[in-house]
Design a protein around this motif. Structure first.
Motif, PDB file in Angstrom:
ATOM      1  N   LEU A  70       0.911  -0.993   0.029  1.00  9.69           N
ATOM      2  CA  LEU A  70       0.044   0.031  -0.027  1.00  9.69           C
ATOM      3  C   LEU A  70       0.680   1.176   0.063  1.00  9.69           C
ATOM      4  O   LEU A  70       0.190   2.393  -0.361  1.00  9.69           O
ATOM      5  N   ILE A  71       1.972   1.107   0.433  1.00  9.69           N
ATOM      6  CA  ILE A  71       3.146   2.442   0.620  1.00  9.69           C
ATOM      7  C   ILE A  71       4.351   1.971   0.066  1.00  9.69           C
ATOM      8  O   ILE A  71       4.674   0.754  -0.147  1.00  9.69           O
ATOM      9  N   SER A  72       5.159   2.941  -0.465  1.00 11.19           N
ATOM     10  CA  SER A  72       6.385   2.812  -0.837  1.00 11.19           C
ATOM     11  C   SER A  72       7.574   2.539   0.351  1.00 11.19           C
ATOM     12  O   SER A  72       7.258   2.572   1.430  1.00 11.19           O
ATOM     13  N   ASP A  73       8.647   1.935  -0.011  1.00 15.09           N
ATOM     14  CA  ASP A  73       9.615   1.535   1.014  1.00 15.09           C
ATOM     15  C   ASP A  73      10.139   2.892   1.513  1.00 15.09           C
ATOM     16  O   ASP A  73      10.211   2.933   2.903  1.00 15.09           O
ATOM     17  N   SER A  74      10.155   3.971   0.934  1.00 12.40           N
ATOM     18  CA  SER A  74      10.592   5.188   1.560  1.00 12.40           C
ATOM     19  C   SER A  74       9.761   5.983   2.603  1.00 12.40           C
ATOM     20  O   SER A  74       9.996   6.368   3.677  1.00 12.40           O
ATOM     21  N   THR A  75       8.569   5.628   2.190  1.00  4.63           N
ATOM     22  CA  THR A  75       7.471   6.199   3.084  1.00  4.63           C
ATOM     23  C   THR A  75       7.429   5.353   4.332  1.00  4.63           C
ATOM     24  O   THR A  75       6.956   5.833   5.392  1.00  4.63           O
ATOM     25  N   TYR A  76       7.443   3.995   4.098  1.00  6.68           N
ATOM     26  CA  TYR A  76       7.510   3.308   5.305  1.00  6.68           C
ATOM     27  C   TYR A  76       8.693   3.567   6.461  1.00  6.68           C
ATOM     28  O   TYR A  76       8.357   3.664   7.544  1.00  6.68           O
ATOM     29  N   LYS A  77       9.882   4.065   5.811  1.00  9.52           N
ATOM     30  CA  LYS A  77      11.008   4.250   6.681  1.00  9.52           C
ATOM     31  C   LYS A  77      10.780   5.667   7.383  1.00  9.52           C
ATOM     32  O   LYS A  77      11.038   5.911   8.324  1.00  9.52           O
ATOM     33  N   VAL A  78       9.893   6.915   6.466  1.00  3.88           N
ATOM     34  CA  VAL A  78       9.504   7.788   7.329  1.00  3.88           C
ATOM     35  C   VAL A  78       8.630   7.745   8.326  1.00  3.88           C
ATOM     36  O   VAL A  78       8.673   8.308   9.332  1.00  3.88           O
ATOM     37  N   LEU A  79       7.623   6.883   7.915  1.00  6.30           N
ATOM     38  CA  LEU A  79       6.506   6.647   9.157  1.00  6.30           C
ATOM     39  C   LEU A  79       7.273   6.160  10.561  1.00  6.30           C
ATOM     40  O   LEU A  79       6.883   6.521  11.666  1.00  6.30           O
ATOM     41  N   ARG A  80       8.198   5.068  10.253  1.00  9.86           N
ATOM     42  CA  ARG A  80       8.975   4.438  11.425  1.00  9.86           C
ATOM     43  C   ARG A  80       9.792   5.527  12.285  1.00  9.86           C
ATOM     44  O   ARG A  80       9.717   5.440  13.418  1.00  9.86           O
TER      45      ARG A  80
END
Length: 471
Positions: A244-254
């Protein structure tokens, strides 16, 4: 001797009169209030309704003028309501109506047709198993109100729990036939806060009472907000692993939402969530594999609990039907609702209450630990197609309790088909429901019914081979 006997008789007569004046009057008042709340007919209801219904208000704070609205639905006469347990159901948001969701779209006996004016039966209504009590809470949600307008802007977890407890105490006085009856609390979403917090109050105030009026036995929650840290980790992981989301957004959210509050996220966290929302596109986050309603809600509204539900086949816009039905004057009159002439229309969720939410503890896990130690029955369930409070979030929160495993992860079945998976811990049972979104009883009504029946019977979800469950 005759004079002495006469005096005894006179003495007994006086005391009997006093007894009936005091206790008989209280009894008649109680039953008068109960009868005054009886629903004789709901507009558009199907024929052959064979159960009693009541609804009305209970004042929880006279000074502020706070009154909470309830809808009580007994089991059908054929199923013996007098021997069935009592279940209180709460929806979350915060700020969402248990009448709109729990009663009208999930576990109640009626569903609303697309015309918004007529009802049809839910074949998997939980009132076949228990007497159901739905509460609109806190004040400002649904038909519940406060004469002190500032109450709508200062609601929070603590006052919501205290008011709900006062409601229960008063409600049992109005319905004394339910005193000492087996009592359970259930709910979903942000009720993952409401349910354990109210459970804790009931448990602690029952201490030292040999035969408590509120005979509390346990609680169950579904797709529940439980622990902000672990919920965040599990939610972002679900989004990422489901594409549902990109790798980069996943990292930013974390990074930006790390150790944050889900109720009061930081500005950076909100920006990251908006980015994730854009990447997810026009899906229904509460049920990622079903079509969304054509008219999409804003991110803020959806994260406050405005989610679609599924009667019969599937109508992603059915939430609108309830807003039509419960705003019909004849329906409100039948429900003894809106007696003060609230100036705003009835809505499924209150943006004011939700957006101005005050106190919200970061974790419910300490309450779980207290109530598990007390031996109360606790079940946690999760629909596996929900991306708002997903199954991974719940698993991380449950795992944080570090409970010994009694029965390891196994599939449970309905008619030889997998209904989900379960793991039994010491003090807690965890169950997933396959193909269900945020509102499990909506998306998988039959499986949710089986789940609730197992909870009441305190029996493990049935595996296709029960022998290994005995080890």
């Amino acid at each position: 001797m005759g004079h002495f006997f006469k005096k005894i008789v006179e003495f007994l007569v006086v005391w009997l009169l006093l007894f009936f004046l005091v206790f008989g009057t209280c009894y008649s008042w109680s039953n008068a209030d109960q009868e005054g709340d009886r629903i004789t007919y709901l507009p558009g209801q199907p024929a052959n309704v064979d159960f009693n219904q009541y609804s009305g208000y209970v004042t929880v704070n006279k000074k502020a003028g706070r009154a909470l609205f309830y809808w009580f639905i007994e089991s059908p006469a054929s199923r013996g309501p007098e021997s069935r347990p009592l279940l209180l159901w709460l929806n979350g948001g915060p700020g969402c109506s248990s009448v709109a969701y729990g009663a009208a779209e999930e576990i109640g006996p009626f569903r609303i047709n697309p015309d918004g004016k007529t009802l049809f039966f839910n074949p998997y209504s939980w009132n076949k198993l228990a007497n159901l009590l739905f509460l609109e809470s806190p004040a400002g949600v649904g038909f519940s109100y406060s004469n002190t307008s500032s109450d709508l802007y200062t609601a929070g977890d603590q006052r919501t729990a205290e008011d709900a407890y006062i409601f229960l105490v008063e409600w049992f006085e109005r319905f004394p036939q339910y005193k000492h009856r087996e009592f359970y609390i259930a709910g979903e979403s942000y009720a993952g806060h409401y349910v354990p917090q109210l459970s804790q109050i009931v448990y602690e105030r029952n201490k030292g009472i040999e035969n408590p009026v509120i005979n509390f036995k346990g609680f169950m929650v579904g797709n529940a907000v439980t622990d902000d840290f672990h919920d965040y980790i599990g939610t972002f992981e679900y989004w990422w692993t489901h594409g549902l989301i990109s790798d980069s957004t996943y990292k930013v959210l974390r990074v930006t939402c790390d150790l944050g509050s889900s109720t009061h996220p930081s500005n950076d966290c909100v920006k990251s969530l908006l980015l994730a929302e854009k990447e997810r596109g026009q899906i229904d986050p509460y049920s990622i594999y079903t079509p969304p309603c054509n008219e999409s809600s804003s991110l803020r509204r959806r994260f406050r609990g405005h989610f679609p539900w599924m009667p019969r086949a599937y109508d992603p816009c059915t939430e609108r039907h309830s807003e039509v039905y419960f705003n019909i004057p004849e329906v409100q009159k039948a429900l003894h609702a809106n007696i003060t002439g609230i100036t705003y229309p009835w809505t499924t969720c209150s943006d004011i209450v939700g957006n101005y939410w005050a106190d919200a503890p970061l974790s419910m896990l300490p309450i779980y630990q207290e109530l598990m130690a007390a031996g109360l029955r606790i079940w946690v369930f999760s629909g596996d197609t929900d991306s708002v409070v997903p199954v991974t979030a719940t698993r991380y929160s449950v795992n944080a309790l570090n409970l010994p495993t009694i029965i390891n992860w196994y599939p449970w079945y309905d008619n030889k088909r997998v209904g989900g998976w379960s793991q039994v811990y010491k003090g807690l049972t965890f169950v997933t429901v396959i193909g269900a979104g945020h509102e499990v009883p909506l998306h998988q009504p039959r499986l949710a019914y089986i789940l609730f029946r197992s909870f009441l019977e305190n029996k493990h979800m049935r595996g296709i081979d029960q022998s290994f469950l005995k080890s």
